[in-house]
Design a protein around this motif. Structure first.
Motif, PDB file in Angstrom:
ATOM      1  N   GLU A  51       0.831  -1.202   0.000  1.00 43.79           N
ATOM      2  CA  GLU A  51       0.000   0.000   0.000  1.00 43.79           C
ATOM      3  C   GLU A  51       0.861   1.246   0.000  1.00 43.79           C
ATOM      4  O   GLU A  51       1.908   1.293   0.622  1.00 43.79           O
ATOM      5  CB  GLU A  51      -0.911   0.003   1.229  1.00 43.79           C
ATOM      6  CG  GLU A  51      -2.112  -0.860   1.027  1.00 43.79           C
ATOM      7  CD  GLU A  51      -3.221  -0.510   1.997  1.00 43.79           C
ATOM      8  OE1 GLU A  51      -3.387   0.682   2.320  1.00 43.79           O
ATOM      9  OE2 GLU A  51      -3.894  -1.450   2.413  1.00 43.79           O
ATOM     10  N   GLY A  52       0.389   2.257  -0.713  1.00 42.42           N
ATOM     11  CA  GLY A  52       1.067   3.546  -0.707  1.00 42.42           C
ATOM     12  C   GLY A  52       2.218   3.653  -1.685  1.00 42.42           C
ATOM     13  O   GLY A  52       2.908   4.659  -1.705  1.00 42.42           O
ATOM     14  N   CYS A  54       3.948   4.359  -5.197  1.00 38.71           N
ATOM     15  CA  CYS A  54       3.647   5.137  -6.401  1.00 38.71           C
ATOM     16  C   CYS A  54       3.645   4.211  -7.609  1.00 38.71           C
ATOM     17  O   CYS A  54       4.599   3.459  -7.835  1.00 38.71           O
ATOM     18  CB  CYS A  54       4.676   6.255  -6.591  1.00 38.71           C
ATOM     19  SG  CYS A  54       4.452   7.180  -8.134  1.00 38.71           S
ATOM     20  N   ILE A  60       7.690   4.958  -1.988  1.00 38.46           N
ATOM     21  CA  ILE A  60       6.735   4.882  -0.881  1.00 38.46           C
ATOM     22  C   ILE A  60       7.048   6.010   0.087  1.00 38.46           C
ATOM     23  O   ILE A  60       8.098   6.015   0.718  1.00 38.46           O
ATOM     24  CB  ILE A  60       6.819   3.536  -0.133  1.00 38.46           C
ATOM     25  CG1 ILE A  60       6.563   2.376  -1.091  1.00 38.46           C
ATOM     26  CG2 ILE A  60       5.829   3.501   1.015  1.00 38.46           C
ATOM     27  CD1 ILE A  60       6.769   1.015  -0.470  1.00 38.46           C
ATOM     28  N   SER A  62       4.997   9.168   2.774  1.00 34.16           N
ATOM     29  CA  SER A  62       3.747   9.613   3.385  1.00 34.16           C
ATOM     30  C   SER A  62       3.084  10.721   2.566  1.00 34.16           C
ATOM     31  O   SER A  62       1.936  11.068   2.799  1.00 34.16           O
ATOM     32  CB  SER A  62       4.006  10.105   4.810  1.00 34.16           C
ATOM     33  OG  SER A  62       4.907  11.195   4.784  1.00 34.16           O
ATOM     34  N   ASN A  64       2.628  10.552  -0.757  1.00 35.08           N
ATOM     35  CA  ASN A  64       1.935  10.006  -1.921  1.00 35.08           C
ATOM     36  C   ASN A  64       0.432  10.227  -1.760  1.00 35.08           C
ATOM     37  O   ASN A  64      -0.084  10.212  -0.647  1.00 35.08           O
ATOM     38  CB  ASN A  64       2.217   8.509  -2.077  1.00 35.08           C
ATOM     39  CG  ASN A  64       3.635   8.235  -2.542  1.00 35.08           C
ATOM     40  OD1 ASN A  64       4.407   9.136  -2.785  1.00 35.08           O
ATOM     41  ND2 ASN A  64       3.971   6.969  -2.652  1.00 35.08           N
ATOM     42  N   HIS A  65      -0.250  10.427  -2.880  1.00 41.02           N
ATOM     43  CA  HIS A  65      -1.693  10.667  -2.860  1.00 41.02           C
ATOM     44  C   HIS A  65      -2.406   9.586  -3.661  1.00 41.02           C
ATOM     45  O   HIS A  65      -1.869   9.086  -4.641  1.00 41.02           O
ATOM     46  CB  HIS A  65      -2.027  12.045  -3.459  1.00 41.02           C
ATOM     47  CG  HIS A  65      -1.539  13.180  -2.636  1.00 41.02           C
ATOM     48  ND1 HIS A  65      -2.143  13.565  -1.465  1.00 41.02           N
ATOM     49  CD2 HIS A  65      -0.479  14.015  -2.811  1.00 41.02           C
ATOM     50  CE1 HIS A  65      -1.483  14.592  -0.955  1.00 41.02           C
ATOM     51  NE2 HIS A  65      -0.468  14.885  -1.750  1.00 41.02           N
ATOM     52  N   GLU A  66      -3.626   9.290  -3.238  1.00 41.66           N
ATOM     53  CA  GLU A  66      -4.458   8.323  -3.956  1.00 41.66           C
ATOM     54  C   GLU A  66      -5.413   9.065  -4.882  1.00 41.66           C
ATOM     55  O   GLU A  66      -5.956  10.111  -4.525  1.00 41.66           O
ATOM     56  CB  GLU A  66      -5.250   7.465  -2.973  1.00 41.66           C
ATOM     57  CG  GLU A  66      -4.382   6.510  -2.193  1.00 41.66           C
ATOM     58  CD  GLU A  66      -5.177   5.590  -1.291  1.00 41.66           C
ATOM     59  OE1 GLU A  66      -6.399   5.791  -1.136  1.00 41.66           O
ATOM     60  OE2 GLU A  66      -4.571   4.670  -0.729  1.00 41.66           O
ATOM     61  N   THR A  73      -2.103   5.228  -6.778  1.00 40.32           N
ATOM     62  CA  THR A  73      -1.310   5.994  -5.826  1.00 40.32           C
ATOM     63  C   THR A  73      -0.142   6.610  -6.586  1.00 40.32           C
ATOM     64  O   THR A  73       0.547   5.914  -7.333  1.00 40.32           O
ATOM     65  CB  THR A  73      -0.778   5.093  -4.689  1.00 40.32           C
ATOM     66  OG1 THR A  73      -1.888   4.486  -4.031  1.00 40.32           O
ATOM     67  CG2 THR A  73       0.035   5.901  -3.683  1.00 40.32           C
ATOM     68  N   SER A  75       3.224   9.591  -6.337  1.00 38.75           N
ATOM     69  CA  SER A  75       4.042  10.607  -5.674  1.00 38.75           C
ATOM     70  C   SER A  75       3.945  11.861  -6.529  1.00 38.75           C
ATOM     71  O   SER A  75       3.406  11.816  -7.652  1.00 38.75           O
ATOM     72  CB  SER A  75       5.496  10.131  -5.593  1.00 38.75           C
ATOM     73  OG  SER A  75       6.048   9.981  -6.897  1.00 38.75           O
TER      74      SER A  75
END
Length: 92
Positions: A51-52, A54, A60, A62, A64-66, A73, A75
């Motif tokens: 999870e998380g 890119c 990976i 914090s 990164n956006h979904e 996901t 970056s």
């Protein structure tokens, strides 16, 4: 579900060999992690993606956006790369 016409036997250690054509088609490399799921009486294998991570850079963080209802996901760098790729594709 689509059959690819390949049958493999389980060996004494519980292993099965995934055909190279299937690994190539699904971008599964040696040492990639696979995730197992059960769907009724079916076993589903999926290439593991933590999870998380890119989708474009593999980064990976914090930050990164979904996007796409949590399906993608990215970056900041990955979003820029994807945007550039999409713009180039639309100009063709």
């Amino acid at each position: 579900m689509k059959s690819i016409g390949v049958v493999r036997k389980v060996d004494e250690l519980g292993r099965i060999v995934m055909p190279i054509e299937l690994r190539r088609a699904l971008d599964i490399a040696i040492k990639d992690s696979m995730e197992f799921f059960i769907d009724g009486d079916k076993i589903v294998l999926k290439k593991y993606q933590p999870e998380g991570v890119c989708l474009m850079t593999g980064e990976i963080t914090s930050e990164n956006h979904e996007y796409g209802n949590g399906q993608i996901t990215l970056s900041a760098e990955g979003a820029e790369l994807l945007l550039k790729e999409l713009q180039e594709a639309l100009q063709k």
